[in-house]
Write a protein that holds these residues in place. Structure first.
Motif, PDB file in Angstrom:
ATOM      1  N   ASP A   1      37.424 -29.468 -12.672  1.00  0.00           N
ATOM      2  CA  ASP A   1      36.244 -28.622 -11.628  1.00  0.00           C
ATOM      3  C   ASP A   1      36.980 -27.226 -10.910  1.00  0.00           C
ATOM      4  OD1 ASP A   1      34.623 -31.756 -11.497  1.00  0.00           O
ATOM      5  OD2 ASP A   1      35.026 -30.310 -13.243  1.00  0.00           O
ATOM      6  N   SER A   2      38.031 -27.288 -10.222  1.00  0.00           N
ATOM      7  CA  SER A   2      38.459 -26.065  -9.978  1.00  0.00           C
ATOM      8  C   SER A   2      37.476 -25.000 -10.069  1.00  0.00           C
ATOM      9  CB  SER A   2      39.975 -26.524  -9.175  1.00  0.00           C
ATOM     10  OG  SER A   2      40.377 -27.486  -8.356  1.00  0.00           O
TER      11      SER A   2
ATOM     12  N   VAL B   1      39.644 -28.618  -5.893  1.00  0.00           N
ATOM     13  CA  VAL B   1      39.927 -29.894  -5.927  1.00  0.00           C
ATOM     14  C   VAL B   1      40.303 -30.675  -5.590  1.00  0.00           C
ATOM     15  CG1 VAL B   1      38.741 -32.021  -7.060  1.00  0.00           C
ATOM     16  CG2 VAL B   1      37.480 -30.134  -7.142  1.00  0.00           C
ATOM     17  N   THR B   2      41.022 -31.820  -4.450  1.00  0.00           N
ATOM     18  CA  THR B   2      42.260 -31.405  -4.394  1.00  0.00           C
ATOM     19  C   THR B   2      42.830 -33.354  -5.101  1.00  0.00           C
ATOM     20  OG1 THR B   2      42.281 -31.788  -2.326  1.00  0.00           O
ATOM     21  CG2 THR B   2      43.248 -29.971  -2.961  1.00  0.00           C
TER      22      THR B   2
ATOM     23  N   THR C   1      31.845 -37.107  -9.272  1.00  0.00           N
ATOM     24  CA  THR C   1      32.708 -37.251  -8.899  1.00  0.00           C
ATOM     25  C   THR C   1      33.970 -36.460 -10.117  1.00  0.00           C
ATOM     26  OG1 THR C   1      31.866 -39.147 -10.669  1.00  0.00           O
ATOM     27  CG2 THR C   1      34.121 -38.705 -11.044  1.00  0.00           C
ATOM     28  N   LEU C   2      33.953 -35.854  -9.258  1.00  0.00           N
ATOM     29  CA  LEU C   2      35.143 -34.893  -8.576  1.00  0.00           C
ATOM     30  C   LEU C   2      36.332 -35.070 -10.108  1.00  0.00           C
ATOM     31  CD1 LEU C   2      33.823 -32.880  -5.958  1.00  0.00           C
ATOM     32  CD2 LEU C   2      33.880 -31.328  -8.068  1.00  0.00           C
ATOM     33  N   GLU C   3      36.510 -34.065 -10.832  1.00  0.00           N
ATOM     34  CA  GLU C   3      37.944 -33.523 -11.004  1.00  0.00           C
ATOM     35  C   GLU C   3      39.055 -32.640 -10.817  1.00  0.00           C
ATOM     36  OE1 GLU C   3      36.798 -33.993 -15.826  1.00  0.00           O
ATOM     37  OE2 GLU C   3      35.976 -36.170 -15.564  1.00  0.00           O
ATOM     38  N   LEU C   4      40.041 -32.344 -10.948  1.00  0.00           N
ATOM     39  CA  LEU C   4      40.765 -31.665 -10.717  1.00  0.00           C
ATOM     40  C   LEU C   4      40.180 -30.158 -11.459  1.00  0.00           C
ATOM     41  CD1 LEU C   4      44.400 -33.192 -10.154  1.00  0.00           C
ATOM     42  CD2 LEU C   4      42.947 -32.831  -9.109  1.00  0.00           C
TER      43      LEU C   4
ATOM     44  N   THR D   1      37.952 -33.626  -2.883  1.00  0.00           N
ATOM     45  CA  THR D   1      38.453 -34.814  -3.466  1.00  0.00           C
ATOM     46  C   THR D   1      38.807 -34.897  -4.147  1.00  0.00           C
ATOM     47  OG1 THR D   1      39.660 -35.012  -0.849  1.00  0.00           O
ATOM     48  CG2 THR D   1      40.479 -36.348  -2.585  1.00  0.00           C
ATOM     49  N   ARG D   2      39.004 -35.401  -5.604  1.00  0.00           N
ATOM     50  CA  ARG D   2      38.778 -36.025  -6.541  1.00  0.00           C
ATOM     51  C   ARG D   2      37.985 -37.503  -6.561  1.00  0.00           C
ATOM     52  NH1 ARG D   2      43.868 -37.269  -9.858  1.00  0.00           N
ATOM     53  NH2 ARG D   2      44.634 -37.275  -7.920  1.00  0.00           N
TER      54      ARG D   2
END
Lengths: 118, 113
Positions: B85-86, B112-113, B80-83, B14-15
């Protein structure tokens, strides 16, 4: 910075025929390495063929050969007697030699999707 | 000789979360490189490690980091994943130097959702 350009997003070929994939690159270096990688739908990237820039002789690996034109900064891949298993994304890649401050970093083109028709 | 292995193969996050991906190179290979593959940007170099030292780094934000252990295994971390980064994250190992090829792993598909 080096750049690699593959101008053909998609190509198709009939089984048993020959196809050529294009690749051009831009660099100010005189020594470097060039590669063609294949990425089948299973996603595992594998090396097809490699070329050292200081070698004038074009590399050959069985049905795969390259046409390396250093002055024109061109590195095309020829696939002879195409087989169904050759269907994949093909990526052209550039690498600087370590002695010139390079690393294992590969600079890739956007790829060419090759379809082989039976 | 075993090939390059990557774990996990698939991951959904998840973001805002962080993620760690692992890569085990071919035995004897001291160089490990990481690449991000997306439909829009293609294959982009993240970083390379050689003998536990980062030798080169691509043009990615500081949220992307990595390390290499004494047995040459490598990990990459994205905080701190961002969309955006998918992607498919590919690891490659080599003997390093000369015309030695890089051997790629099967990749980790991060969503990443």
């Amino acid at each position: 910075a080096q750049t690699v350009t593959q101008s053909q997003p998609e190509m198709s070929v009939q089984e048993a025929e020959t196809v050529t994939l294009s690749c051009t690159y831009d660099t100010s270096e005189s020594d470097y390495y060039l590669f063609w990688y294949k990425q089948p739908p299973s996603r595992q990237m594998i090396l097809v063929i490699r070329q050292e820039a200081y070698k004038q002789q074009n590399a050959t690996e069985n049905r795969f050969s390259v046409n390396f034109q250093k002055a024109a900064k061109s590195f095309s891949l020829k696939i002879s007697d195409s087989q169904l298993g050759d269907a994949a994304m093909y990526f052209c890649a550039y690498r600087s030699p370590l002695a010139q401050g390079g690393s294992e970093k590969l600079v890739f083109g956007k790829g060419t999707k090759l379809t082989v028709n039976p | 000789k075993a090939g390059v292995t990557q774990t996990p193969r698939y991951l959904i996050k998840t973001r805002g979360q962080q993620v760690t991906l692992s890569c085990s190179p071919i035995s004897g290979h001291r160089s490990v490189s990481w690449y991000q593959q997306t439909p829009g940007q293609g294959l982009q170099f993240l970083f390379e490690y050689f003998s536990e030292t980062q030798r080169n780094k691509g043009n990615f934000p500081g949220r992307f980091s990595g390390r290499q252990f004494s047995n040459s295994r490598s990990e990459m971390n994205v905080s701190t994943l961002e969309l955006g980064d998918s992607a498919l994250y590919l690891c490659a190992s080599s003997l390093a130097g000369g015309i030695y090829e890089q051997y790629f792993g099967p990749g980790t598909r991060l969503t990443v959702t």
